[in-house]
Design an enzyme around this catalytic site. Structure first.
Site, short mmCIF file in Angstrom:
data_model
loop_
_atom_site.label_atom_id
_atom_site.label_comp_id
_atom_site.label_asym_id
_atom_site.label_seq_id
_atom_site.Cartn_x
_atom_site.Cartn_y
_atom_site.Cartn_z
N THR A 69 0.72 -1.27 0.04
CA THR A 69 0.16 0.41 -0.39
C THR A 69 0.75 1.44 0.29
O THR A 69 2.17 1.35 0.63
CB THR A 69 -1.57 -0.34 1.21
OG1 THR A 69 -1.69 1.03 1.50
CG2 THR A 69 -0.11 -0.30 2.19
N ASP A 70 0.42 2.84 -0.85
CA ASP A 70 0.82 3.67 -0.86
C ASP A 70 1.14 4.68 0.85
O ASP A 70 1.96 5.55 1.59
CB ASP A 70 0.25 4.77 -1.14
CG ASP A 70 -1.47 5.40 -0.80
OD1 ASP A 70 -1.75 4.52 -0.42
OD2 ASP A 70 -1.55 6.13 -1.95
N GLU A 71 -0.32 4.07 1.99
CA GLU A 71 0.00 3.86 3.12
C GLU A 71 1.25 4.04 4.14
O GLU A 71 1.81 4.78 5.04
CB GLU A 71 -1.41 3.56 4.14
CG GLU A 71 -2.21 3.31 3.44
CD GLU A 71 -3.88 3.29 4.16
OE1 GLU A 71 -3.67 2.98 5.06
OE2 GLU A 71 -4.71 3.53 3.13
N TYR A 127 -1.36 -0.58 10.90
CA TYR A 127 -1.95 -0.80 9.96
C TYR A 127 -0.63 -0.66 9.08
O TYR A 127 -0.03 -1.95 8.30
CB TYR A 127 -3.49 -1.18 8.81
CG TYR A 127 -3.34 -1.31 7.48
CD1 TYR A 127 -3.37 -2.41 6.90
CD2 TYR A 127 -3.70 -0.25 6.32
CE1 TYR A 127 -3.02 -2.90 5.72
CE2 TYR A 127 -3.07 -0.50 4.98
CZ TYR A 127 -3.55 -1.75 4.63
OH TYR A 127 -3.10 -2.17 3.26
N LYS A 179 1.73 -3.28 7.12
CA LYS A 179 1.94 -4.04 5.79
C LYS A 179 4.15 -3.19 5.51
O LYS A 179 4.59 -4.21 4.89
CB LYS A 179 1.42 -2.78 4.73
CG LYS A 179 -0.15 -3.46 5.04
CD LYS A 179 0.03 -4.39 4.23
CE LYS A 179 0.23 -4.49 3.03
NZ LYS A 179 -0.11 -6.09 2.07
P1 NAD Z 1 -8.98 -7.93 1.94
O1 NAD Z 1 -9.30 -7.52 3.55
O2 NAD Z 1 -10.79 -8.02 1.83
O3 NAD Z 1 -9.31 -8.97 2.15
C1 NAD Z 1 -8.57 -9.95 2.38
C2 NAD Z 1 -8.30 -11.75 2.24
O4 NAD Z 1 -6.94 -11.68 2.77
C3 NAD Z 1 -9.60 -11.68 2.77
O5 NAD Z 1 -10.51 -12.75 1.81
C4 NAD Z 1 -9.29 -12.35 4.21
O6 NAD Z 1 -9.97 -14.00 4.34
C5 NAD Z 1 -7.47 -13.17 3.81
N1 NAD Z 1 -6.70 -13.07 4.74
C6 NAD Z 1 -6.53 -12.78 5.89
N2 NAD Z 1 -6.12 -12.97 6.84
C7 NAD Z 1 -6.34 -14.64 6.07
C8 NAD Z 1 -4.44 -15.04 6.57
N3 NAD Z 1 -3.83 -15.81 7.92
N4 NAD Z 1 -4.41 -16.57 5.51
C9 NAD Z 1 -5.06 -16.17 4.71
N5 NAD Z 1 -5.93 -15.49 4.58
C10 NAD Z 1 -6.28 -14.43 4.95
O7 NAD Z 1 -8.37 -6.88 1.51
P2 NAD Z 1 -7.91 -5.56 0.37
O8 NAD Z 1 -8.47 -4.56 0.34
O9 NAD Z 1 -8.34 -6.98 -0.87
O10 NAD Z 1 -6.84 -5.80 0.27
C11 NAD Z 1 -6.07 -7.18 -0.63
C12 NAD Z 1 -4.24 -6.28 -0.58
O11 NAD Z 1 -3.95 -5.50 -0.94
C13 NAD Z 1 -4.23 -6.18 0.79
O12 NAD Z 1 -2.56 -7.05 1.06
C14 NAD Z 1 -3.98 -4.74 1.53
O13 NAD Z 1 -2.73 -3.84 2.00
C15 NAD Z 1 -3.68 -4.13 -0.45
N6 NAD Z 1 -4.19 -3.15 -0.39
C16 NAD Z 1 -5.24 -3.06 -0.51
C17 NAD Z 1 -5.61 -1.38 -0.69
C18 NAD Z 1 -7.13 -1.47 -0.86
O14 NAD Z 1 -7.42 -0.12 -1.03
N7 NAD Z 1 -7.71 -2.24 -0.60
C19 NAD Z 1 -5.05 -0.39 -1.06
C20 NAD Z 1 -3.60 -0.82 -1.15
C21 NAD Z 1 -3.19 -1.99 -0.60
P1 TYD Z 2 -11.24 3.81 4.26
O1 TYD Z 2 -11.59 3.20 3.51
O2 TYD Z 2 -10.81 2.62 6.05
O3 TYD Z 2 -9.21 3.56 3.49
P2 TYD Z 2 -7.82 4.03 4.36
O4 TYD Z 2 -7.59 4.54 5.81
O5 TYD Z 2 -6.92 2.78 4.11
O6 TYD Z 2 -7.10 5.54 3.38
O7 TYD Z 2 -11.10 5.23 4.56
C1 TYD Z 2 -10.95 6.34 3.23
C2 TYD Z 2 -10.33 7.55 3.78
O8 TYD Z 2 -12.14 7.73 4.25
C3 TYD Z 2 -9.55 7.87 5.24
O9 TYD Z 2 -9.59 8.71 4.77
C4 TYD Z 2 -11.03 7.97 6.37
C5 TYD Z 2 -12.08 8.19 5.56
N1 TYD Z 2 -13.39 7.81 5.78
C6 TYD Z 2 -14.71 8.78 6.86
O10 TYD Z 2 -14.72 9.14 6.47
N2 TYD Z 2 -16.35 8.00 6.99
C7 TYD Z 2 -15.58 6.32 7.09
O11 TYD Z 2 -17.32 6.06 7.49
C8 TYD Z 2 -14.80 6.02 6.81
C9 TYD Z 2 -15.06 3.88 6.88
C10 TYD Z 2 -13.41 6.27 6.32
#
Ligand code: NAD
Ligand code: TYD
Length: 329
Positions: free
Chosen positions: A122-124, A149, A153
């Site tokens: 992630t960019d975070e 988080y 990561k």
């Molecule tokens: P998500 O929370 O929707 O899915 C995570 C999945 O991992 C789930 O299916 C969960 O059951 C599985 N999981 C958790 N613990 C596990 C374990 N111990 N063994 C096997 N499986 C396990 O997450 P996402 O949004 O699909 O994100 C996927 C990846 O992308 C993550 O690594 C996250 O850090 C990264 N990422 C996500 C975002 C975003 O905006 N969603 C942005 C940047 C990076």
């Molecule tokens: P989120 O979807 O939790 O992603 P991340 O924290 O990984 O960026 O949140 C996106 C942005 O929205 C973040 O600035 C937090 C804000 N947010 C709200 O304002 N209200 C909400 O109910 C949630 C879940 C997030």
């Protein structure tokens, strides 16, 4: 090619599996997912019938199971993680376990079998940019994670890099911005807002709402991972960002309200998130120049499509909604 995908029942993983089996029908995918609260096999209903797809319920922390699965794998694509910042504030331990120890377990297995490892991050990990500045994260930005988080990561990214430097493991890393699109859990900002509004509720905006994320449509992210898996250079990191151009959370809420024919009185300002990063923005020049990738889905248009998807797929998100809201009580 036989690909071991971890976390494929989550938001991005399920979109990726569907994408990959369509674009690379000759490949076989084994999906290892623990089915935590975030994992949902309903996201893969249409994929289950594909003979090139297999699901294994299990944890990336289970070294024996991981070792067995790696025996028949040609590469690992690692999505599995605890992914929600708010949950990491309430209970950081699972983040350290899954994101750091889980990644370590996979790396050990990959090292023994000497197979390429792609890590989704992630960019975070880079921390926060100043509001109003034009600065963007690049592959050279120092790590400065602010939430449990992002710190977990960051730890996983460092381990992946170290396995490359120390053991010569073939690795690639992508650090992407906030994804949006179908099958995203309703605890995350955009789906939470849409599903609350469908149910007659309000949008909950944290703090002043002037927080900025870089929004990437999930399909563009899948294409970026494809570009890296196909042509990425061993040992390299690539940043992946979207087309949203510095839009605040409040302005996203206003757009969604407009799409849904509702007015600003549906916004509720709630307590801010501790350690809330102000602004993220991603410079994706490297992946563009080296691998020819760029985002193609405009934020406005695909936000509309996403609203439509949640309206039309209520049976997918309704069973998840109560659990999603329980963390906010
Ligand atoms: P998500 O929370 O929707 O899915 C995570 C999945 O991992 C789930 O299916 C969960 O059951 C599985 N999981 C958790 N613990 C596990 C374990 N111990 N063994 C096997 N499986 C396990 O997450 P996402 O949004 O699909 O994100 C996927 C990846 O992308 C993550 O690594 C996250 O850090 C990264 N990422 C996500 C975002 C975003 O905006 N969603 C942005 C940047 C990076
Ligand atoms: P989120 O979807 O939790 O992603 P991340 O924290 O990984 O960026 O949140 C996106 C942005 O929205 C973040 O600035 C937090 C804000 N947010 C709200 O304002 N209200 C909400 O109910 C949630 C879940 C997030």
């Amino acid at each position: 090619m036989n690909i071991l995908v971890t976390g494929g029942a989550g938001f991005i993983g399920s979109n990726f599996i569907r994408y990959w089996l369509t674009e690379h029908p000759q490949d076989v995918i084994t999906n290892l997912d623990a089915l935590t609260y975030a994992g949902n096999l309903a996201s893969l209903k249409d994929v289950e019938v594909n003979p090139n797809y297999e699901f294994i319920q299990g944890s990336i922390l289970d070294a024996e199971l991981v070792g067995q699965l790696v025996e028949t794998a040609d590469r690992i694509v690692h999505f599995a993680a605890e992914s929600h910042v708010d949950r990491s504030i309430l209970g950081p331990e699972a983040f350290v376990e899954t994101n750091i120890r889980g990644t370590f377990t996979l790396l050990e297995a990959a090292r023994k079998k000497k197979i390429p490892f792609h890590h989704i991050s992630t960019d975070e990990v880079f921390g926060s940019l100043e509001l109003g500045s034009s600065a963007k994260f690049t592959e050279h930005t120092p790590y400065q994670p602010n939430s449990p988080y992002s710190a977990s990561k960051a730890g996983s990214d460092h381990l992946v890099r170290a396995y490359h430097e120390t053991y010569g493991l073939p690795v690639t890393i992508t650090n992407c911005s906030n994804n949006f699109g179908p099958y995203q859990h309703p605890e995350k900002f955009i789906p939470r807002m849409i599903t609350d509004l469908i149910d007659g509720g309000t949008v909950k905006i944290y703090g002043d709402g002037l927080y900025v994320r870089d929004w990437l449509y999930v399909q563009d992210h899948c294409r970026a991972i494809d570009a890296v898996l196909t042509n990425g250079k061993n040992g390299e990191t690539y940043l992946v960002g979207g087309m949203s151009q510095d839009i605040s959370n409040k302005d996203i809420a206003l757009k969604v309200l407009e799409i849904m024919g509702m007015s600003e009185d549906k916004i509720t300002y709630v307590a801010d998130r501790p350690g809330h990063d102000r602004r993220y923005a991603v410079d994706w020049t490297k992946i563009h120049d080296e691998l020819g990738w760029q985002p193609e889905h405009s934020f406005e248009e695909w936000l509309k499509e996403t609203v439509e998807w949640y309206k039309n797929n209520q049976s997918w998100w309704r069973p998840l909604k109560e659990k999603a809201e329980s963390i906010y009580k």
